[in-house]
Design a protein around this motif. Structure first.
Motif, PDB file in Angstrom:
ATOM      1  N   GLU A  55      22.714  31.579 -52.602  1.00  0.00           N
ATOM      2  CA  GLU A  55      24.070  31.763 -53.112  1.00  0.00           C
ATOM      3  C   GLU A  55      24.083  31.605 -54.623  1.00  0.00           C
ATOM      4  O   GLU A  55      23.195  30.980 -55.203  1.00  0.00           O
ATOM      5  CB  GLU A  55      25.037  30.743 -52.484  1.00  0.00           C
ATOM      6  CG  GLU A  55      25.469  31.059 -51.074  1.00  0.00           C
ATOM      7  CD  GLU A  55      24.393  30.828 -50.050  1.00  0.00           C
ATOM      8  OE1 GLU A  55      24.184  31.723 -49.192  1.00  0.00           O
ATOM      9  OE2 GLU A  55      23.739  29.771 -50.098  1.00  0.00           O
TER      10      GLU A  55
ATOM     11  N   THR B  64      33.743  33.177 -57.803  1.00  0.00           N
ATOM     12  CA  THR B  64      33.242  34.267 -56.965  1.00  0.00           C
ATOM     13  C   THR B  64      31.803  34.575 -57.329  1.00  0.00           C
ATOM     14  O   THR B  64      31.360  34.340 -58.454  1.00  0.00           O
ATOM     15  CB  THR B  64      34.119  35.530 -57.098  1.00  0.00           C
ATOM     16  OG1 THR B  64      33.746  36.468 -56.085  1.00  0.00           O
ATOM     17  CG2 THR B  64      33.970  36.181 -58.457  1.00  0.00           C
TER      18      THR B  64
ATOM     19  N   TYR C  25      28.087  35.494 -54.727  1.00  0.00           N
ATOM     20  CA  TYR C  25      27.407  36.087 -53.577  1.00  0.00           C
ATOM     21  C   TYR C  25      26.896  34.989 -52.649  1.00  0.00           C
ATOM     22  O   TYR C  25      26.562  33.880 -53.078  1.00  0.00           O
ATOM     23  CB  TYR C  25      26.237  36.964 -54.045  1.00  0.00           C
ATOM     24  CG  TYR C  25      25.387  36.319 -55.109  1.00  0.00           C
ATOM     25  CD1 TYR C  25      24.266  35.567 -54.801  1.00  0.00           C
ATOM     26  CD2 TYR C  25      25.739  36.448 -56.457  1.00  0.00           C
ATOM     27  CE1 TYR C  25      23.500  34.964 -55.788  1.00  0.00           C
ATOM     28  CE2 TYR C  25      24.983  35.858 -57.454  1.00  0.00           C
ATOM     29  CZ  TYR C  25      23.864  35.117 -57.114  1.00  0.00           C
ATOM     30  OH  TYR C  25      23.121  34.512 -58.099  1.00  0.00           O
ATOM     31  N   ALA C  26      26.855  35.317 -51.356  1.00  0.00           N
ATOM     32  CA  ALA C  26      26.341  34.407 -50.348  1.00  0.00           C
ATOM     33  C   ALA C  26      25.420  35.173 -49.408  1.00  0.00           C
ATOM     34  O   ALA C  26      25.734  36.291 -48.996  1.00  0.00           O
ATOM     35  CB  ALA C  26      27.476  33.767 -49.553  1.00  0.00           C
TER      36      ALA C  26
ATOM     37  N   VAL D 215      28.794  28.109 -45.893  1.00  0.00           N
ATOM     38  CA  VAL D 215      29.121  29.532 -45.785  1.00  0.00           C
ATOM     39  C   VAL D 215      29.460  29.878 -44.338  1.00  0.00           C
ATOM     40  O   VAL D 215      28.659  29.645 -43.433  1.00  0.00           O
ATOM     41  CB  VAL D 215      27.950  30.415 -46.254  1.00  0.00           C
ATOM     42  CG1 VAL D 215      28.362  31.880 -46.244  1.00  0.00           C
ATOM     43  CG2 VAL D 215      27.459  29.987 -47.625  1.00  0.00           C
TER      44      VAL D 215
ATOM     45  N   LEU E 290      29.730  35.238 -42.686  1.00  0.00           N
ATOM     46  CA  LEU E 290      28.850  36.211 -43.334  1.00  0.00           C
ATOM     47  C   LEU E 290      28.723  37.464 -42.471  1.00  0.00           C
ATOM     48  O   LEU E 290      28.518  37.390 -41.263  1.00  0.00           O
ATOM     49  CB  LEU E 290      27.470  35.607 -43.569  1.00  0.00           C
ATOM     50  CG  LEU E 290      26.506  36.466 -44.395  1.00  0.00           C
ATOM     51  CD1 LEU E 290      26.854  36.356 -45.873  1.00  0.00           C
ATOM     52  CD2 LEU E 290      25.055  36.031 -44.164  1.00  0.00           C
TER      53      LEU E 290
ATOM     54  N   TYR F 213      23.863  40.085 -48.193  1.00  0.00           N
ATOM     55  CA  TYR F 213      24.718  39.374 -49.150  1.00  0.00           C
ATOM     56  C   TYR F 213      26.164  39.832 -49.031  1.00  0.00           C
ATOM     57  O   TYR F 213      26.444  41.020 -48.940  1.00  0.00           O
ATOM     58  CB  TYR F 213      24.244  39.618 -50.584  1.00  0.00           C
ATOM     59  CG  TYR F 213      22.942  38.938 -50.907  1.00  0.00           C
ATOM     60  CD1 TYR F 213      22.884  37.566 -51.149  1.00  0.00           C
ATOM     61  CD2 TYR F 213      21.756  39.667 -50.985  1.00  0.00           C
ATOM     62  CE1 TYR F 213      21.688  36.941 -51.449  1.00  0.00           C
ATOM     63  CE2 TYR F 213      20.556  39.056 -51.291  1.00  0.00           C
ATOM     64  CZ  TYR F 213      20.527  37.690 -51.512  1.00  0.00           C
ATOM     65  OH  TYR F 213      19.337  37.083 -51.810  1.00  0.00           O
ATOM     66  N   ASP F 214      27.078  38.875 -49.032  1.00  0.00           N
ATOM     67  CA  ASP F 214      28.517  39.131 -49.086  1.00  0.00           C
ATOM     68  C   ASP F 214      29.073  38.619 -50.406  1.00  0.00           C
ATOM     69  O   ASP F 214      28.520  37.687 -51.017  1.00  0.00           O
ATOM     70  CB  ASP F 214      29.248  38.402 -47.963  1.00  0.00           C
ATOM     71  CG  ASP F 214      29.326  39.195 -46.674  1.00  0.00           C
ATOM     72  OD1 ASP F 214      28.864  40.344 -46.653  1.00  0.00           O
ATOM     73  OD2 ASP F 214      29.843  38.645 -45.690  1.00  0.00           O
TER      74      ASP F 214
ATOM     75  N   TRP G  94      31.341  36.207 -52.168  1.00  0.00           N
ATOM     76  CA  TRP G  94      31.743  34.859 -51.768  1.00  0.00           C
ATOM     77  C   TRP G  94      32.792  34.345 -52.728  1.00  0.00           C
ATOM     78  O   TRP G  94      32.586  34.358 -53.949  1.00  0.00           O
ATOM     79  CB  TRP G  94      30.536  33.924 -51.763  1.00  0.00           C
ATOM     80  CG  TRP G  94      30.714  32.685 -50.915  1.00  0.00           C
ATOM     81  CD1 TRP G  94      31.474  32.569 -49.794  1.00  0.00           C
ATOM     82  CD2 TRP G  94      30.086  31.415 -51.108  1.00  0.00           C
ATOM     83  NE1 TRP G  94      31.360  31.304 -49.274  1.00  0.00           N
ATOM     84  CE2 TRP G  94      30.517  30.580 -50.060  1.00  0.00           C
ATOM     85  CE3 TRP G  94      29.203  30.920 -52.064  1.00  0.00           C
ATOM     86  CZ2 TRP G  94      30.091  29.261 -49.928  1.00  0.00           C
ATOM     87  CZ3 TRP G  94      28.774  29.606 -51.940  1.00  0.00           C
ATOM     88  CH2 TRP G  94      29.207  28.783 -50.891  1.00  0.00           C
TER      89      TRP G  94
ATOM     90  N   GLN H 121      36.742  28.605 -48.466  1.00  0.00           N
ATOM     91  CA  GLN H 121      35.785  29.632 -48.871  1.00  0.00           C
ATOM     92  C   GLN H 121      35.992  30.868 -48.008  1.00  0.00           C
ATOM     93  O   GLN H 121      36.501  30.785 -46.893  1.00  0.00           O
ATOM     94  CB  GLN H 121      34.344  29.120 -48.766  1.00  0.00           C
ATOM     95  CG  GLN H 121      33.895  28.752 -47.355  1.00  0.00           C
ATOM     96  CD  GLN H 121      33.338  29.924 -46.569  1.00  0.00           C
ATOM     97  OE1 GLN H 121      32.583  30.727 -47.082  1.00  0.00           O
ATOM     98  NE2 GLN H 121      33.718  30.037 -45.284  1.00  0.00           N
TER      99      GLN H 121
ATOM    100  N   THR I   6      34.048  34.833 -47.156  1.00  0.00           N
ATOM    101  CA  THR I   6      33.058  35.883 -47.368  1.00  0.00           C
ATOM    102  C   THR I   6      33.723  37.231 -47.150  1.00  0.00           C
ATOM    103  O   THR I   6      34.482  37.422 -46.197  1.00  0.00           O
ATOM    104  CB  THR I   6      31.866  35.730 -46.413  1.00  0.00           C
ATOM    105  OG1 THR I   6      32.346  35.591 -45.073  1.00  0.00           O
ATOM    106  CG2 THR I   6      31.038  34.510 -46.770  1.00  0.00           C
TER     107      THR I   6
END
Length: 205
Positions: free
Chosen positions: A119, A135, A137-138, A145, A148, A158-159, A161, A174, A176
């Motif tokens: 992340e 903001t 990425y995750a 998380v 996803l 990757y989403d 985040w 949080q 995604t």
């Protein structure tokens, strides 16, 4: 990232690998690989350095976003791969890292966010309730998380985040966002109705 500051100067953030010149406080590598630190630099109105800080630990860490806060200090965001020195609470391969600094660059608090994979935060802003919105990425489906999205073969990708924090970096919520490809959040702003608008991009895995 660079921002104007209330005293007429500027605050800059990026990544540094030098151990000399204008760089002080670089962290000792924990292995033989080339290592980087997050570098925060405060200048006056003509670009003369007033202070600088190398932040991170023994592995490569990256600084992407900085904003001045209402108390005259700064909020910093990026990605860390270290689990020592300035970094504590590390989860996995790479974490989103948020650091609150004083007006002269001393650490007040720091928080790692993520799971067992990678992340990072590309952008952070203070919010009207005294907290922060970030903001990036995750890539994890565990730890902090949830939700996803998987790729078309059922594997993790990757989403975007989005993470809302309180005034001391505690996780408020949080989210995604994305689909079967790799998505990355690049920017986010609070809106007049108390919500948020964000932007990013999608790319093939």
């Amino acid at each position: 990232s660079v921002r104007a500051t209330s005293d007429g100067g500027y605050i800059l953030i990026g990544t540094v690998r030098s151990r000399d010149g204008e760089v002080t406080g670089f962290h000792t590598p924990t292995d033989s690989f080339v290592q980087s630190d997050i570098w925060v630099v405060k200048t006056n109105d003509t670009g003369t350095i007033e202070w600088s800080k190398a932040l991170g630990g023994g592995r490569s860490d990256y600084g992407y976003s900085v904003e001045q806060t209402s108390d005259g200090g700064y909020i910093v965001a990026g990605e860390v791969n270290s689990d020592n020195e300035d970094v504590s609470g590390f989860h996995g391969l790479g974490d989103g890292w948020v650091v609150k600094l004083t007006a002269t660059g001393s650490i007040i608090w720091q928080k790692c966010f993520g799971g067992s994979y990678e992340e990072g935060f590309n952008y952070i802003k203070p919010t009207t309730d005294g907290g922060y919105i970030a903001t990036g990425y995750a890539g994890s489906s565990d730890g902090e998380v949830t939700g996803l999205h998987l790729d078309t073969t059922g594997h993790e990708t990757y989403d975007i985040w989005v993470v809302k924090m309180d005034d001391t970096g505690g996780l408020t919520w949080q989210k995604t966002l994305g689909g079967s490809e790799a998505e990355y959040g690049q920017c986010i702003q609070q809106t007049s109705d108390g919500g948020y608008v964000g932007a990013g991009f999608t790319s093939p895995n």
